[in-house]
Enzyme design. Structure first.
Site, mmCIF file in Angstrom:
data_model
loop_
_atom_site.group_PDB
_atom_site.id
_atom_site.type_symbol
_atom_site.label_atom_id
_atom_site.label_comp_id
_atom_site.label_asym_id
_atom_site.label_seq_id
_atom_site.Cartn_x
_atom_site.Cartn_y
_atom_site.Cartn_z
ATOM 1 N N TRP A 15 -66.332 -52.376 -14.936
ATOM 2 C CA TRP A 15 -67.508 -51.510 -14.854
ATOM 3 C C TRP A 15 -68.574 -51.951 -15.849
ATOM 4 O O TRP A 15 -69.761 -51.977 -15.545
ATOM 5 C CB TRP A 15 -67.097 -50.053 -15.033
ATOM 6 C CG TRP A 15 -68.143 -48.981 -14.873
ATOM 7 C CD1 TRP A 15 -68.097 -47.756 -15.471
ATOM 8 C CD2 TRP A 15 -69.349 -48.972 -14.077
ATOM 9 N NE1 TRP A 15 -69.203 -47.001 -15.105
ATOM 10 C CE2 TRP A 15 -69.988 -47.725 -14.246
ATOM 11 C CE3 TRP A 15 -69.950 -49.913 -13.245
ATOM 12 C CZ2 TRP A 15 -71.192 -47.389 -13.630
ATOM 13 C CZ3 TRP A 15 -71.163 -49.571 -12.631
ATOM 14 C CH2 TRP A 15 -71.764 -48.324 -12.817
ATOM 15 N N ARG A 36 -62.539 -60.925 -25.858
ATOM 16 C CA ARG A 36 -61.854 -62.223 -25.778
ATOM 17 C C ARG A 36 -62.852 -63.368 -25.589
ATOM 18 O O ARG A 36 -63.690 -63.318 -24.683
ATOM 19 C CB ARG A 36 -60.848 -62.198 -24.616
ATOM 20 C CG ARG A 36 -59.679 -61.243 -24.880
ATOM 21 C CD ARG A 36 -58.655 -61.294 -23.768
ATOM 22 N NE ARG A 36 -59.151 -60.692 -22.536
ATOM 23 C CZ ARG A 36 -58.886 -61.168 -21.327
ATOM 24 N NH1 ARG A 36 -58.165 -62.262 -21.173
ATOM 25 N NH2 ARG A 36 -59.354 -60.558 -20.253
ATOM 26 N N ALA A 143 -66.788 -50.263 -9.353
ATOM 27 C CA ALA A 143 -67.435 -51.455 -9.912
ATOM 28 C C ALA A 143 -67.508 -52.620 -8.928
ATOM 29 O O ALA A 143 -68.538 -53.293 -8.828
ATOM 30 C CB ALA A 143 -66.689 -51.879 -11.179
ATOM 31 N N LYS A 194 -62.624 -35.726 -11.916
ATOM 32 C CA LYS A 194 -62.317 -36.372 -10.635
ATOM 33 C C LYS A 194 -61.144 -37.338 -10.750
ATOM 34 O O LYS A 194 -60.427 -37.561 -9.775
ATOM 35 C CB LYS A 194 -63.559 -37.067 -10.074
ATOM 36 C CG LYS A 194 -64.172 -38.101 -11.001
ATOM 37 C CD LYS A 194 -63.804 -39.513 -10.672
ATOM 38 C CE LYS A 194 -64.156 -40.419 -11.824
ATOM 39 N NZ LYS A 194 -64.193 -41.827 -11.514
ATOM 40 N N THR A 251 -63.675 -41.640 -5.561
ATOM 41 C CA THR A 251 -62.459 -41.899 -6.350
ATOM 42 C C THR A 251 -61.200 -41.453 -5.617
ATOM 43 O O THR A 251 -60.145 -42.070 -5.750
ATOM 44 C CB THR A 251 -62.568 -41.192 -7.721
ATOM 45 O OG1 THR A 251 -63.811 -41.546 -8.311
ATOM 46 C CG2 THR A 251 -61.454 -41.610 -8.647
ATOM 47 N N ARG A 258 -58.308 -46.831 -9.251
ATOM 48 C CA ARG A 258 -57.020 -46.951 -9.966
ATOM 49 C C ARG A 258 -56.252 -45.640 -9.964
ATOM 50 O O ARG A 258 -55.035 -45.622 -9.860
ATOM 51 C CB ARG A 258 -57.261 -47.399 -11.414
ATOM 52 C CG ARG A 258 -57.416 -48.902 -11.577
ATOM 53 C CD ARG A 258 -57.096 -49.324 -13.008
ATOM 54 N NE ARG A 258 -58.071 -48.799 -13.938
ATOM 55 C CZ ARG A 258 -59.131 -49.472 -14.370
ATOM 56 N NH1 ARG A 258 -59.359 -50.686 -13.939
ATOM 57 N NH2 ARG A 258 -59.966 -48.942 -15.232
ATOM 58 N N ASN A 259 -56.995 -44.527 -10.115
ATOM 59 C CA ASN A 259 -56.310 -43.229 -10.156
ATOM 60 C C ASN A 259 -55.681 -42.890 -8.819
ATOM 61 O O ASN A 259 -54.548 -42.427 -8.749
ATOM 62 C CB ASN A 259 -57.306 -42.143 -10.587
ATOM 63 C CG ASN A 259 -57.697 -42.290 -12.046
ATOM 64 O OD1 ASN A 259 -56.972 -41.869 -12.928
ATOM 65 N ND2 ASN A 259 -58.833 -42.913 -12.296
ATOM 66 N N GLU A 285 -56.749 -43.577 -15.969
ATOM 67 C CA GLU A 285 -57.468 -42.676 -16.885
ATOM 68 C C GLU A 285 -57.020 -41.223 -16.741
ATOM 69 O O GLU A 285 -56.857 -40.504 -17.723
ATOM 70 C CB GLU A 285 -58.970 -42.801 -16.601
ATOM 71 C CG GLU A 285 -59.881 -42.014 -17.507
ATOM 72 C CD GLU A 285 -59.911 -42.514 -18.941
ATOM 73 O OE1 GLU A 285 -59.455 -41.759 -19.814
ATOM 74 O OE2 GLU A 285 -60.396 -43.626 -19.196
#
Length: 335
Positions: A15, A36, A143, A194, A251, A258-259, A285
């Site tokens: 993101w 990195r 993203a 969310k 989402t 991911r959630n 998250e």
């Protein structure tokens, strides 16, 4: 008054990189801080961030560095793109390097464990700035889709309307449309809540439940988030907008979330550890936020049955079957 020429983005994940690309595409000079050296080198030499956004070409106005002081030098806007639970520690390292008067922008969506503070509150506390200097970005912001320049809309919320408008102008492109809002509380709670509801929707999908079940969880989940937000002083209309319903639908529905995918693994019977392993060692998250959101609800006397059920599945060993039975057999009441 708040002209935006130079932008620092702290955090080169998916993101952070996508938002940096948006601002560079909008003609701003953007420097991205990467932890990195190999990530910074890839951005500068190959115009790519293959670890997070493979196949996406990054614009020439976007450069990267591991040197935070160099990244922050003369920045008009500082975008904080680190995970919500690491924001306080990271910002503590950067605090003395922040240019005076710069707009600080939070991309993180969560409620801090322990303090129960929203991200803008953490920023104000650590950076010792007024709330009017802090903006948040929220909305249906997957993203990878934004990096691929698929059209999307978002909300930039700041109590200082002029600052929000300056940011709006600084990130407007042919594929990224932003709206301003002064309801920071509502936008942040929509963004944090969310993730938890998406876990619940993922669990339902993983259990093999269909569209009616998922739509019911999304709708009742939105009612929960709205109740909590209103108790904290948010405008109820915010939750019908992009930072509420818009973000929630994206989402809860997308395999890029991911959630949602983490919840699906739990719904299929995997343990938290197995789901985390499949997610390349990253915890979604909402797994962390569900605890702080439930505590926030308890503090303000707001009932959050879906969030609480997710919390008990994640942290107290409640089975997903028991969760589903419990939610469907709650006492009847009017909508």
């Amino acid at each position: 008054m708040h002209e935006v020429r130079r932008v620092a983005v702290l955090g080169a994940g998916s993101w952070g990189t996508a938002f940096a690309k948006v601002m560079a595409d909008a003609g701003r000079d953007v420097v991205l801080w990467a932890r990195r050296p190999e990530v910074a080198a890839a951005i500068n030499e190959q115009r790519a961030n293959p670890d997070y956004l493979p196949g996406v070409e990054l614009p020439p106005l976007l450069t990267a560095s591991t040197n935070a002081a160099r990244v922050l030098e003369r920045a008009d806007v500082v975008v904080l793109a680190v995970p919500s639970q690491t924001l306080r520690a990271n910002l503590g390292h950067w605090r003395d390097l922040l240019p005076a008067g710069a707009t600080l922008v939070s991309l993180a969506k969560g409620v801090e464990l322990g303090t129960l503070k929203r991200m803008s509150e953490v920023i104000c506390e650590v950076a010792a700035v007024a709330p009017s200097q802090v903006a948040v970005v929220s909305g249906p912001n997957l993203a990878r889709e934004i990096a691929a320049e698929e059209p999307t809309a978002t909300v930039i919320a700041c109590t200082d309307h002029d600052r929000a408008v300056a940011l709006q102008n600084a990130c407007s492109t042919g594929y990224f449309r932003s709206y301003t809002n002064t309801d920071v509380v509502g936008c942040e709670l929509g963004g944090a809540g969310k993730n938890v509801i998406a876990l619940a929707v993922g669990i339902a999908a993983g259990m093999g439940l269909g569209d009616n079940s998922r739509a019911s969880v999304i709708t009742r989940g939105l009612a929960e988030i709205s109740r909590l937000g209103t108790a904290l002083g948010a405008d109820p209309m915010t939750f019908a907008g992009l930072a509420g319903l818009g973000d929630l639908v994206a989402t809860c529905s997308s395999p890029l979330s991911r959630n949602r995918t983490f919840g699906e693994r739990l719904g299929r019977g995997e343990t938290l550890a197995q789901a985390e392993e499949a997610n390349h060692g990253q915890v979604a998250e909402g797994v962390k936020s569900c605890t702080s959101i439930c505590e926030l609800g308890a503090r303000h006397g707001v009932e959050l049955p879906i969030a609480d059920a997710v919390r008990r599945v994640c942290h107290e060993g409640l089975s997903t079957a028991a969760m589903a039975k419990e939610l469907i057999s709650r006492a009847p009441k009017p909508e």
